[in-house]
Each structure stands twice: as C-alpha cells, then as structure tokens.
Design an enzyme around this catalytic site. Structure first.
Site, PDB file in Angstrom:
ATOM      1  N   LYS A 110       0.834  -1.434   0.090  1.00  0.00           N
ATOM      2  CA  LYS A 110       0.019   0.102   0.054  1.00  0.00           C
ATOM      3  C   LYS A 110       0.747   1.132   0.159  1.00  0.00           C
ATOM      4  O   LYS A 110       0.425   2.229  -0.603  1.00  0.00           O
ATOM      5  CB  LYS A 110      -0.954  -0.085   1.193  1.00  0.00           C
ATOM      6  CG  LYS A 110      -2.032  -1.017   1.016  1.00  0.00           C
ATOM      7  CD  LYS A 110      -3.398  -0.432   1.379  1.00  0.00           C
ATOM      8  CE  LYS A 110      -4.542  -1.183   0.993  1.00  0.00           C
ATOM      9  NZ  LYS A 110      -4.835  -2.490   0.544  1.00  0.00           N
ATOM     10  N   LYS A 192      -3.947 -10.500  -7.369  1.00  0.00           N
ATOM     11  CA  LYS A 192      -5.096 -10.605  -6.312  1.00  0.00           C
ATOM     12  C   LYS A 192      -6.077  -9.658  -7.001  1.00  0.00           C
ATOM     13  O   LYS A 192      -5.850  -8.663  -7.578  1.00  0.00           O
ATOM     14  CB  LYS A 192      -4.722 -10.350  -5.082  1.00  0.00           C
ATOM     15  CG  LYS A 192      -5.628 -10.387  -4.205  1.00  0.00           C
ATOM     16  CD  LYS A 192      -5.427  -9.669  -2.799  1.00  0.00           C
ATOM     17  CE  LYS A 192      -5.616  -8.495  -2.725  1.00  0.00           C
ATOM     18  NZ  LYS A 192      -5.713  -7.772  -1.666  1.00  0.00           N
ATOM     19  N   LYS A 195     -10.229  -4.207  -5.033  1.00  0.00           N
ATOM     20  CA  LYS A 195     -11.093  -3.132  -5.606  1.00  0.00           C
ATOM     21  C   LYS A 195     -10.443  -1.709  -5.772  1.00  0.00           C
ATOM     22  O   LYS A 195     -11.043  -0.844  -6.355  1.00  0.00           O
ATOM     23  CB  LYS A 195     -11.925  -2.735  -4.348  1.00  0.00           C
ATOM     24  CG  LYS A 195     -11.381  -2.729  -2.985  1.00  0.00           C
ATOM     25  CD  LYS A 195     -12.708  -2.719  -1.962  1.00  0.00           C
ATOM     26  CE  LYS A 195     -12.191  -3.135  -0.483  1.00  0.00           C
ATOM     27  NZ  LYS A 195     -13.031  -3.304   0.474  1.00  0.00           N
TER      28      LYS A 195
HETATM   29  P1  TYM Z   1     -10.356  -5.832   2.910  1.00  0.00           P
HETATM   30  O1  TYM Z   1     -11.428  -4.691   3.342  1.00  0.00           O
HETATM   31  O2  TYM Z   1      -9.261  -5.537   2.171  1.00  0.00           O
HETATM   32  O3  TYM Z   1     -10.922  -7.156   2.538  1.00  0.00           O
HETATM   33  C1  TYM Z   1     -12.096  -7.913   3.182  1.00  0.00           C
HETATM   34  C2  TYM Z   1     -11.961  -9.446   2.936  1.00  0.00           C
HETATM   35  O4  TYM Z   1     -11.946  -9.730   1.727  1.00  0.00           O
HETATM   36  C3  TYM Z   1     -10.699 -10.500   1.642  1.00  0.00           C
HETATM   37  N1  TYM Z   1     -10.497 -10.433   0.042  1.00  0.00           N
HETATM   38  C4  TYM Z   1     -10.216 -11.567  -0.557  1.00  0.00           C
HETATM   39  N2  TYM Z   1     -10.390 -12.974  -0.633  1.00  0.00           N
HETATM   40  C5  TYM Z   1     -10.152 -13.648  -1.778  1.00  0.00           C
HETATM   41  N3  TYM Z   1      -9.642 -13.327  -2.740  1.00  0.00           N
HETATM   42  C6  TYM Z   1      -9.741 -11.576  -3.087  1.00  0.00           C
HETATM   43  N4  TYM Z   1      -8.877 -11.383  -4.083  1.00  0.00           N
HETATM   44  C7  TYM Z   1      -9.596 -11.073  -2.082  1.00  0.00           C
HETATM   45  N5  TYM Z   1      -9.794  -9.573  -1.644  1.00  0.00           N
HETATM   46  C8  TYM Z   1      -9.928  -9.469  -0.521  1.00  0.00           C
HETATM   47  C9  TYM Z   1      -9.882 -10.088   2.529  1.00  0.00           C
HETATM   48  O5  TYM Z   1      -8.886 -11.128   2.830  1.00  0.00           O
HETATM   49  C10 TYM Z   1     -10.937  -9.741   3.825  1.00  0.00           C
HETATM   50  O6  TYM Z   1     -11.128 -10.933   4.588  1.00  0.00           O
HETATM   51  N6  TYM Z   1      -7.845  -5.454   7.151  1.00  0.00           N
HETATM   52  C11 TYM Z   1      -8.941  -6.116   6.602  1.00  0.00           C
HETATM   53  C12 TYM Z   1     -10.351  -5.862   7.299  1.00  0.00           C
HETATM   54  C13 TYM Z   1     -10.264  -5.972   8.894  1.00  0.00           C
HETATM   55  C14 TYM Z   1     -10.209  -7.090   9.565  1.00  0.00           C
HETATM   56  C15 TYM Z   1     -10.340  -6.834  10.844  1.00  0.00           C
HETATM   57  C16 TYM Z   1     -10.458  -8.465   9.013  1.00  0.00           C
HETATM   58  C17 TYM Z   1     -10.064  -4.906   9.720  1.00  0.00           C
HETATM   59  N7  TYM Z   1      -9.964  -5.668  11.214  1.00  0.00           N
HETATM   60  C18 TYM Z   1     -10.294  -7.918  11.800  1.00  0.00           C
HETATM   61  C19 TYM Z   1     -10.683  -9.576  10.040  1.00  0.00           C
HETATM   62  C20 TYM Z   1     -10.486  -8.997  11.259  1.00  0.00           C
HETATM   63  C21 TYM Z   1      -9.129  -5.741   5.267  1.00  0.00           C
HETATM   64  O7  TYM Z   1      -8.731  -4.748   4.687  1.00  0.00           O
HETATM   65  O8  TYM Z   1      -9.976  -6.473   4.340  1.00  0.00           O
END
Ligand code: TYM
Length: 325
Positions: A110, A192, A195
């Site tokens: 990032k 990957k 978004k």
């Molecule tokens: P975020 O918002 O980037 O993504 C949300 C969830 O989607 C999953 N994900 C994917 N899984 C499979 N293939 C992909 N291409 C893909 N892109 C995204 C991510 O692994 C995630 O599970 N830091 C986290 C949010 C967060 C969180 C937490 C998660 C904040 N606090 C505590 C678990 C526990 C995040 O940015 O996810």
C-alpha cells in the site's frame, strides 16, 4: 466459538471479498457467536473522500445483509462507533515490536501504491486489526489469504499480552476457505482481485448483467484451447474455473468435463450466466435496502450496543491488568 471479521467500506465490494471472506461468515453464523464489523477506521488509512464514507458504510452494511448475514444472529456494527477499538489499539501498540510491523507485506504494497499517503496509521493498521479481534476475545477470524499475516500478528500480540500481564486473550486462528482464499484479477490473473485496481479486473457484487458479461468475456485467458485447471500454466482459466466451482458448488473436475470439447468463449458465456444468476439477489436486495436507510441504521445501532457490552468488559480487564485502573 467467538468469530470476528470485517471489511473496509471503500466501495465496490467484489466477488473476491465475498468468496474469500463473507461466504464463510454465512456458514459460521449458524453455530458460532459472530461479530462482523464495518472497519471505517481502517478505510481512512488510504486516500478517501469524507463525503462518500457514510454512503459506503451503508452500502457495505447492505452487502452484509444481502449476502445473508442475519442481524438477529450476528452482531453487525461500525468500528468507529465503539470507541474501545481505538483505545485498545493504542495500548496494544505499546507492546508491538516495530520490527514485526515492518515485515507486513500489505504495508509495503500500500505504501508503494499510495506514495504520497504513507501515514503512521497505515503502518500501525495491523495493531488496530489486532485490537478489533482481541476486544471480543475472538478465537476464529475468517478472511482471505491476504489478511493471514495480520491475523498471525494478532496472535503474537495476544501471546505477548498474556505473558507480560496476565492471560486474558485466546490466541486467534485464521479461518481460510478451502478454495477461494485468493481470487485473482480478471485482467492479470497473477495478481489478486482488488477493489483499488482497474474496474475491468474485478466483478463488483452490484455489477449489472451487461457489465458482468463484458468483464468475463474480456477476461485474460491463456494460450492453448483446453479448459483445464493448471495454476502455473493456465492461471486465467484456473481462476475462472475456481469462481465457477464456488458459485455452483460443483467440483472443478466436473465442470472441466462439461467443457471438454468446448471453446473458451462458450465456457465464459456459461460462467457469465452463472455469475449473473448468483448475484441477482444481491442486486435486488441492495435496491430494496437503498430505500430503507432507517432500517439499516437501526441494525447498526443495535449491533453497536451489543458490541459495546463485550468491548467495555474487555477494556475494563485490560486497563486493570496493565495498571491503568
Ligand atoms: P479488506 O476490506 O481488504 O477485504 C475484506 C475481506 O476480503 C478478503 N479478500 C479476498 N479474498 C479472496 N480473494 C481476493 N481477491 C480478496 N480480496 C480481499 C480479505 O482477505 C478480507 O477477508 N484488514 C482487513 C479488514 C479488517 C479485519 C479486521 C479483518 C479490519 N479488522 C479484523 C478481520 C479481522 C481488510 O482490509 O480487508
């Protein structure tokens, strides 16, 4: 088990988010105590428009509901409405080694992606994530593979706290789906699905049938003609087969057999149909929820009240163990 997970309300949730994380949440909520958060404090660590944030929070909540998260079973709330998240993050920051944070690949990615926006919040992002998880004494964290390193850090922080003060936190485990933990980009299947990438690389949960067809028909495929699963030689087709399999609950082998003598184009047409049909209830539910802001806000308020009860109890304990009370 107590389960915790969250998604950043940055708009445009895609099928990677759904297949990697949310699909697991739906299955887990029947037999576990689940807490699902909309992590707005994490969303503001990368460039964002303050005018859009509340809209994105409501839209993400609508996705949770449209995907089948049941607010009577699971707690759904917005991170910033439970102030204990930020408080615990500060306290845990004091026992988190800088070296551990420097190893986080998401920070490296990032900070390369947003060179003018490398802020301290982006660096300490995983500490806030550990606070999210530990505040609810969670044992399981269902996420996609890109978040595994962060959950492991939360485990390290829990261990450190337990050793240094007193054992109060369970050591949380990452829960990954058997397949779908890393859905790849449609335009560059070695990366990957994300978004923040080109919209063509990513199927949003609210894309129209026309958009879905266009994106799948133009998805990068590989040389050769066969529709076979081979991650190294055919990453494009393998990714599409994975999506097909997860959305139809059929094995990849079965699907391969169906398309043995067929062309890439026939396979893609069929996949587009599968995706359109699967996402149809999402589009319908989202449209319905767009006109029911009061209902959605009410769910978030009730969720925050339930979350606060657990969060306040943990924080009282943490303050005592750390000598702050
Ligand atoms: P975020 O918002 O980037 O993504 C949300 C969830 O989607 C999953 N994900 C994917 N899984 C499979 N293939 C992909 N291409 C893909 N892109 C995204 C991510 O692994 C995630 O599970 N830091 C986290 C949010 C967060 C969180 C937490 C998660 C904040 N606090 C505590 C678990 C526990 C995040 O940015 O996810």
């Amino acid at each position: 088990m107590r389960i915790f997970s969250g998604i950043r309300p940055t708009g445009g949730l895609h099928i990677g988010n759904y297949l990697g994380a949310m699909k697991q949440w739906i299955a887990l909520q029947d037999t576990n105590e689940c807490v699902f958060c909309i992590v707005d404090l994490h969303a503001i660590t990368t460039p964002y428009d303050p005018k859009e944030l509340q809209k994105n929070i409501l839209e993400t909540t609508a996705v949770y509901l449209a995907a089948g998260i049941n607010p009577d079973k699971s707690v759904i709330f917005v991170q910033s409405t439970v102030k204990e998240h930020a408080e615990l993050a500060w306290l845990l920051g004091t026992i988190t080694p800088m070296g551990e944070l420097s190893r986080m690949t998401q920070f490296k990615d990032k900070s390369k992606q947003h060179k003018d926006y490398v802020n301290a919040g982006l660096f300490t992002y995983p500490v806030l994530m550990a606070a999210d998880i530990l505040l609810y004494k969670s044992q399981g964290v269902p996420v996609g593979i890109d978040q595994q390193q962060h959950v492991e850090l939360a485990r390290t922080i829990a261990k450190k706290f337990n050793q240094k003060f007193e054992k109060i936190f369970p050591e949380p485990e990452t829960i990954l789906p058997k397949t779908g933990a890393k859905i790849m980009s449609l335009t560059d299947p070695k990366r990957k699905m994300s978004k923040s990438d080109d919209p063509k690389s990513c199927i949003s949960l609210f894309d129209t049938p026309e958009q879905i067809t266009k994106k799948i028909m133009s998805a990068t495929t590989d040389s050769g003609k066969d529709i076979t699963y081979n991650i190294t030689k055919k990453p494009g087709i393998s990714n599409l087969l994975t999506i097909y399999s997860l959305l139809t609950d059929r094995s990849v082998q079965d699907i391969q057999k169906d398309f043995e003598k067929k062309t890439y184009s026939e396979f893609k047409k069929s996949l587009a149909e599968v995706v359109i049909n699967y996402l149809e209830p999402f589009r319908r539910k989202q449209k319905e929820l767009q006109t029911r802001d009061v209902y959605v806000k009410d769910i978030l308020e009730k969720g925050a009240n339930r979350a606060k009860i657990i969060a306040e109890t943990t924080m009282k304990e943490v303050r005592e163990k750390m000598g702050l009370a």
